[in-house]
Design a protein around this motif. Structure first.
Motif, mmCIF file in Angstrom:
data_model
loop_
_atom_site.group_PDB
_atom_site.id
_atom_site.type_symbol
_atom_site.label_atom_id
_atom_site.label_comp_id
_atom_site.label_asym_id
_atom_site.label_seq_id
_atom_site.Cartn_x
_atom_site.Cartn_y
_atom_site.Cartn_z
ATOM 1 N N VAL A 151 0.911 -1.389 0.111
ATOM 2 C CA VAL A 151 -0.148 -0.097 -0.006
ATOM 3 C C VAL A 151 0.928 1.171 0.024
ATOM 4 O O VAL A 151 0.518 2.108 -0.646
ATOM 5 N N MET A 152 1.934 1.403 0.770
ATOM 6 C CA MET A 152 2.489 2.513 0.923
ATOM 7 C C MET A 152 3.508 2.581 -0.276
ATOM 8 O O MET A 152 3.624 3.775 -0.944
ATOM 9 N N ARG A 153 4.049 1.361 -1.142
ATOM 10 C CA ARG A 153 4.525 1.701 -2.301
ATOM 11 C C ARG A 153 3.399 2.499 -3.277
ATOM 12 O O ARG A 153 4.174 3.439 -4.096
ATOM 13 N N ARG A 154 2.239 2.185 -3.398
ATOM 14 C CA ARG A 154 1.298 2.872 -4.028
ATOM 15 C C ARG A 154 1.207 4.429 -3.839
ATOM 16 O O ARG A 154 1.149 5.194 -4.589
ATOM 17 N N VAL A 155 1.289 4.357 -2.585
ATOM 18 C CA VAL A 155 1.086 5.715 -1.993
ATOM 19 C C VAL A 155 2.374 6.815 -2.351
ATOM 20 O O VAL A 155 2.304 7.957 -3.193
ATOM 21 N N VAL A 156 3.523 6.229 -2.445
ATOM 22 C CA VAL A 156 4.702 6.851 -2.803
ATOM 23 C C VAL A 156 4.686 7.178 -4.504
ATOM 24 O O VAL A 156 4.893 8.149 -4.814
ATOM 25 N N LEU A 157 4.238 6.040 -5.265
ATOM 26 C CA LEU A 157 4.166 6.338 -6.737
ATOM 27 C C LEU A 157 3.183 7.630 -7.034
ATOM 28 O O LEU A 157 3.282 8.254 -7.918
ATOM 29 N N GLU A 158 2.040 7.382 -6.257
ATOM 30 C CA GLU A 158 1.069 8.469 -6.276
ATOM 31 C C GLU A 158 1.550 9.863 -6.298
ATOM 32 O O GLU A 158 1.225 10.990 -6.587
ATOM 33 N N GLN A 159 2.355 10.188 -5.272
ATOM 34 C CA GLN A 159 3.017 11.330 -4.720
ATOM 35 C C GLN A 159 4.223 11.954 -5.983
ATOM 36 O O GLN A 159 4.396 13.076 -5.600
ATOM 37 N N LEU A 160 4.576 11.059 -6.725
ATOM 38 C CA LEU A 160 5.789 11.778 -7.672
ATOM 39 C C LEU A 160 5.486 12.884 -8.483
ATOM 40 O O LEU A 160 6.306 13.680 -8.675
#
Length: 267
Positions: A200-209
């Motif tokens: 889930v946090m991987r997805r959050v990081v990618l969405e913040q880029l």
């Protein structure tokens, strides 16, 4: 404490298919101020795995109510949500199985995580390799024996965590987190189509880029690609984002992009 289908419990049936076959999935969540962080994303990742395994989705409103028994309102903590196909069935066959079992457990926030987030952590390099399984790759199903073997190896070596490669020597993740690195102001992370967990946090990081005017390069990379990076960090739902200061004998500074991503995740 532990809860089974919303009621306090300290055991599950021997015929539960998660015990018998690892037939189910789970997710681990951070709680803060009485709230589950990224709850909707956890539901999405659980639904994706449940659908793949053809396990009926639970009533998520009911599950959320059950979770409130485990959520602490005054401190940062964690809860684990585990869903099994249920009890019974003949051999591997999923027919003639009772309704799914929902198990919830709570735990204190690991005190060393705060230090990892602020000061970074060192990684070992696992000899244990992850096999390829495109059908289940990305999902956090209940069969985690490869991770158990990798973590046991790291325990013997005195490392808290370590990088795990697949059978083709491609970098996949660590035993407990997703892996990112920065090189020449570009961000990289492994493709998880054959192995690993899409956290889930991987997805959050990618969405913040987008807010950082960065694009992620997702692909097959070797250990040498990571070791030549300018900065490295890992992510998971409870830890958040933590910088890596050493991998084997290679040292890294805590970089500006890592710090900025940490700020965005915590805001």
């Amino acid at each position: 404490m532990f809860w089974l289908n919303g009621k306090p419990a300290d055991s599950v049936s021997l015929s539960d298919r998660s015990f018998q076959y690892g037939d189910g999935c789970f997710t681990t969540m951070l709680t803060r101020g009485g709230c589950i962080q990224h709850w909707s994303r956890h539901i999405e990742r659980m639904n994706a795995c449940l659908d793949l395994l053809t396990i009926p989705r639970p009533d998520w409103h009911q599950v959320e109510n059950w979770l409130q028994q485990a959520v602490k309102s005054d401190v940062k903590a964690g809860v684990k949500l585990h869903i099994s196909r249920g009890e019974g069935g003949r051999g591997y066959s999923p027919t003639q199985v009772a309704s799914p079992n929902v198990t919830i457990s709570d735990f204190i926030y690991p005190p060393h995580y705060e230090q990892w987030v602020s000061r970074g952590l060192e990684l070992g390099i696992c000899r244990t390799r992850l096999g390829h399984n495109p059908l289940l790759a990305g999902h956090k199903h209940n069969n985690r024996l490869e991770q158990v073997l990798a973590k046991a190896e790291l325990d013997k070596g005195g490392f808290a965590d370590g990088i795990v490669l697949d059978i083709c020597d491609n970098v996949v993740e660590t035993t407990m987190a997703n892996l990112f690195w920065v090189k020449d102001s570009s961000l990289f992370t492994p493709d998880l189509r054959n192995a690993g967990v899409n956290g889930v946090m991987r997805r959050v990081v990618l969405e913040q880029l987008g807010d950082l005017s960065l694009k992620a390069s997702i692909g097959d990379f070797k250990l040498e690609d990571v070791l030549s990076a300018d900065e490295v960090f890992v992510s998971n739902s409870v830890l958040g984002v933590a910088p890596i200061t050493r991998i084997g004998s290679t040292s890294f500074d805590i970089g500006k992009i890592t710090k900025r991503i940490q700020e965005m995740i915590d805001s």
